[in-house]
Design a protein around this motif. Sequence first.
Motif, short mmCIF file in Angstrom:
data_model
loop_
_atom_site.label_atom_id
_atom_site.label_comp_id
_atom_site.label_asym_id
_atom_site.label_seq_id
_atom_site.Cartn_x
_atom_site.Cartn_y
_atom_site.Cartn_z
N ALA A 73 -2.76 4.20 3.47
CA ALA A 73 -3.65 4.29 2.29
C ALA A 73 -4.55 5.50 2.46
O ALA A 73 -5.73 5.38 2.77
CB ALA A 73 -4.46 3.01 2.15
N GLN B 251 -8.65 6.43 0.12
CA GLN B 251 -9.35 5.17 -0.09
C GLN B 251 -10.70 5.36 -0.76
O GLN B 251 -11.39 6.34 -0.53
CB GLN B 251 -9.59 4.47 1.25
CG GLN B 251 -8.33 4.16 2.00
CD GLN B 251 -8.59 3.64 3.40
OE1 GLN B 251 -9.68 3.11 3.67
NE2 GLN B 251 -7.63 3.80 4.27
N HIS C 268 0.82 -1.22 0.00
CA HIS C 268 0.00 0.00 0.00
C HIS C 268 0.85 1.26 0.00
O HIS C 268 0.47 2.26 -0.62
CB HIS C 268 -0.98 -0.01 1.18
CG HIS C 268 -2.19 -0.83 0.86
ND1 HIS C 268 -3.22 -0.35 0.09
CD2 HIS C 268 -2.51 -2.11 1.17
CE1 HIS C 268 -4.14 -1.29 -0.06
NE2 HIS C 268 -3.74 -2.37 0.59
N LYS D 231 -6.57 -4.40 3.31
CA LYS D 231 -7.22 -3.52 2.35
C LYS D 231 -7.07 -4.11 0.94
O LYS D 231 -6.61 -3.47 0.00
CB LYS D 231 -6.65 -2.10 2.43
CG LYS D 231 -6.83 -1.49 3.82
CD LYS D 231 -6.75 0.01 3.79
CE LYS D 231 -6.56 0.61 5.18
NZ LYS D 231 -7.53 0.15 6.20
N THR E 5 -7.03 4.46 -3.77
CA THR E 5 -6.82 3.04 -3.50
C THR E 5 -8.18 2.42 -3.25
O THR E 5 -8.91 2.85 -2.37
CB THR E 5 -5.93 2.86 -2.24
OG1 THR E 5 -4.71 3.56 -2.45
CG2 THR E 5 -5.66 1.39 -1.98
#
Lengths: 268, 576
Positions: free
Chosen positions: B564, B567, B135, B182, B524
């Motif tokens: 991250a 998101q 990430h 994630k 992300t």
Amino acid sequence: MATVTLKPTKVPELMFEGYSITPDAFAGKTAPQIADLPGHEGKFVLKLGDFFEVSGNGGETAADTDIVITGDCTRVKYIGARMTAGTVTVNGNADMYVGGWMKGGKIHIKGNMDSFCGIQMEGGELLCDGDAKNHVGCAYRGDWRGMKGGTIRIKGSAGNDIGTAMLGGTIIIEKNAFIHVSTHAEGGTVIIKGDVEGRVGGQMVKGEMYVLGKIKFMMPGYQKVGTVEKEVDGATYTFDHYIGDLGERHGKSKGQIVYANLYLKAAA
Amino acid sequence: MASGEMIVKGGFIIDPTRKIDGDVGDVAIKDGKIVDKVSSSAKVIDAKGKIVMAGAVDVHSHVAGPKVNAGRLMRPEDKFISGVFRSGMAQKNGYRMESGFSIPSVFKTGYDYARMGYTFVMEAAMPPLLAPHTHEEIHDTPIIDEAALPVFANNWFVMEYLRKGEVENTASYIAWLLKATKGYGVKLVNPGGTAAWAWGLNCLSLNDPVPYFEITPAEIIKGLIEANEYLGLPHSVHLHQNNLGNPGNYPDTIAALKIAEGFKARNKFGREQVMHSTHLQFHSYGGEGWKDFCSKAKEVMDYVNKQKNITIDLGCVTLDETTTMTADGPFEHHLHSLNHLKWTNVDVEMETAAGIVPYIYDKNVTPNAVQWATGLELALFAKDMNRTFITTDHPNAGPFTRYPRVIKWLMSKKAREATIATMKNSDKMIGLTNIHTMDRELTLFEIAQMTRSGPAKCLGLGNVYGGLAPGMNADVGIFDLNYKNLPSDAEKIETAFQRAACFIKGGEVIVRDGEVVSHGHKKTVWVKVKMPENPQVTRDVSQAFTQGTYTVDIRNYPVREYLAPHQSVIDVNVEA
Ligand SMILES: [Zn+2]
Ligand SMILES: [Zn+2]
């Protein structure tokens, strides 16, 4: 034949990347055009004329072009890199990457050279009257395709990592060398006329090494198989013949395993 | 996301999601989304005489994570191959140096994808334990939206549960792991084979038992399909099959595809397949050895064409010097023993492994030439281009920057023949493949299916990516090709797709005249499953951390929020 003379006028604050200093780049150009050729100093693009006074025009082709640098190039990299023909003479020292990737022609450095001279060289001649630092005629970092051809002759001593991953050509060190000679090599010849500290031929698959002085620490992967007379660089000596690296893979020729050869001058 | 209005005017629109094929029209953009219309004060972007497509979606690429980084460390010479020591862009303020060819730096990765008009890239194999690093690297890659697929098919929990036939526990574990890492979906790499590698073994066939776990690859694949559909995830299982790269592997390939028979996609995201079989080129070979190594693309595609619940991507060999990297640890050892180049091997505790070896695909080496043909043939035999996606399994079969070249080969028989003509053993290659007899040339519409609508739908992202319908993300690529008058010189197709005339992402102009002009706003994307707590799985997971099976503490395992920062979370609700 045309001679282009570069007279150093200013010492670069950082190192100057003189990748334009080749007969190939100079050929067909006038002195002012040559002075206009680019080179990097750090992230800035400057000109040869910012560091040298240029006199004389280039020849018609690289082969017709001789370059003479009349002073010190301790802070100039890539002199003669990638050249294919012609000559470059430096009446002083040179920085890294002299003659790197060169394919032909002749370079003569009258002083000392820094590291990475002649890396991944394919042809031509590189002569240095003084000492060279590390990585003489070696591969680019990480690459397994080292020097393929041509000759490097260092009249003084050299540092470590000589001829790494070498595939062909000849390297002659007339005085001493430090460690790592012909590591991973699969061809070519390295001649060291003085002493070597150690790690000679580690993981070497194929190729020749001659040492006329002493090896302080021998690699364990080499085995003495006999004593032979051989001519090296114009003189004949008696050598102890070793094969190796026994820990590495080796090819076969006519049913025989082909080892790398280390010829160590026999004690008188 | 940019506010304000914009209109892309007068281009030839190619949008398979609305069956639009080259109609001249406008694309209206407002607040980062595509809309029906905008006011007359909207900023105008002229696309006259050029084609207009949605931002492209890459379904499978290795662009972030520990093995990509290890590849960079292991191959400093890779940046030397590219021949570019300094990028012009970096000289301008705010842009970063680009380096590398097969394993480009994170900046070059983002810039080059954007230059080709890509908006979304799936990192195809994330080792869960090393998700934090993955990430961080995703976050450092500018512009493109990205997601990552954690690998499951050699995971000790999964193999334990599936050996006992516990699909619900497997599903709960998947839900936990996706949240912890994630992650986006369920990746399978050489099911069981990578676990066997820890014993110095492999699972080449679907029925080779995994040592200790006594489960077979076929059982792992079937169980993970069941768990994936139990959860109703946006993406299906994403399978890197067993026996990769070996002569004569195609019957194993079809056998693995057959495991999908009888399953139906269960999800709310518009996905129809239950199995995505990746880099199929590496799995479509005949022959008993390297001498009679040949293409079985036709046989494999005959099966794929019939099965509506399977999608594939090509994994085209581009005939470059590249770097192979995969969680298929035993394969990389095998490759190293073939080419003797440097090799990295890593074991990731209870989860997976990985290997890296440089590789030179040489057009004059017959098996490499056969591989080149096989990848293209898969596409040329395909009947449904919405289930067939362009990839190079970057960087395994070639760098992603060669997609425009793959498109050129697919769109032009002349371009294919020109490449064949440069091969030393072209006659031999022609005898071992079908490509020379194939006249099909794909259309721009089909290319848009393979790079836009198809992969977006396959990932369950068809509502936001891959099309130009109102409501979708305002990701628009404009390419300098005249739909009505395509160049007879196919090289121009490659050039046009290499450097977009303009690329808009989230309503913001990112690329103009082939050069990046903005770092954009990357996201992300990950999948968060909400389901009732499963006490057994909770206990099993916590025991793995407390009883020393893992070397890390459970508190250090998950990807923390700061890694991250941008998101986009997709929620999946599983009822009890
Ligand atoms: Zn794979
Ligand atoms: Zn892959």
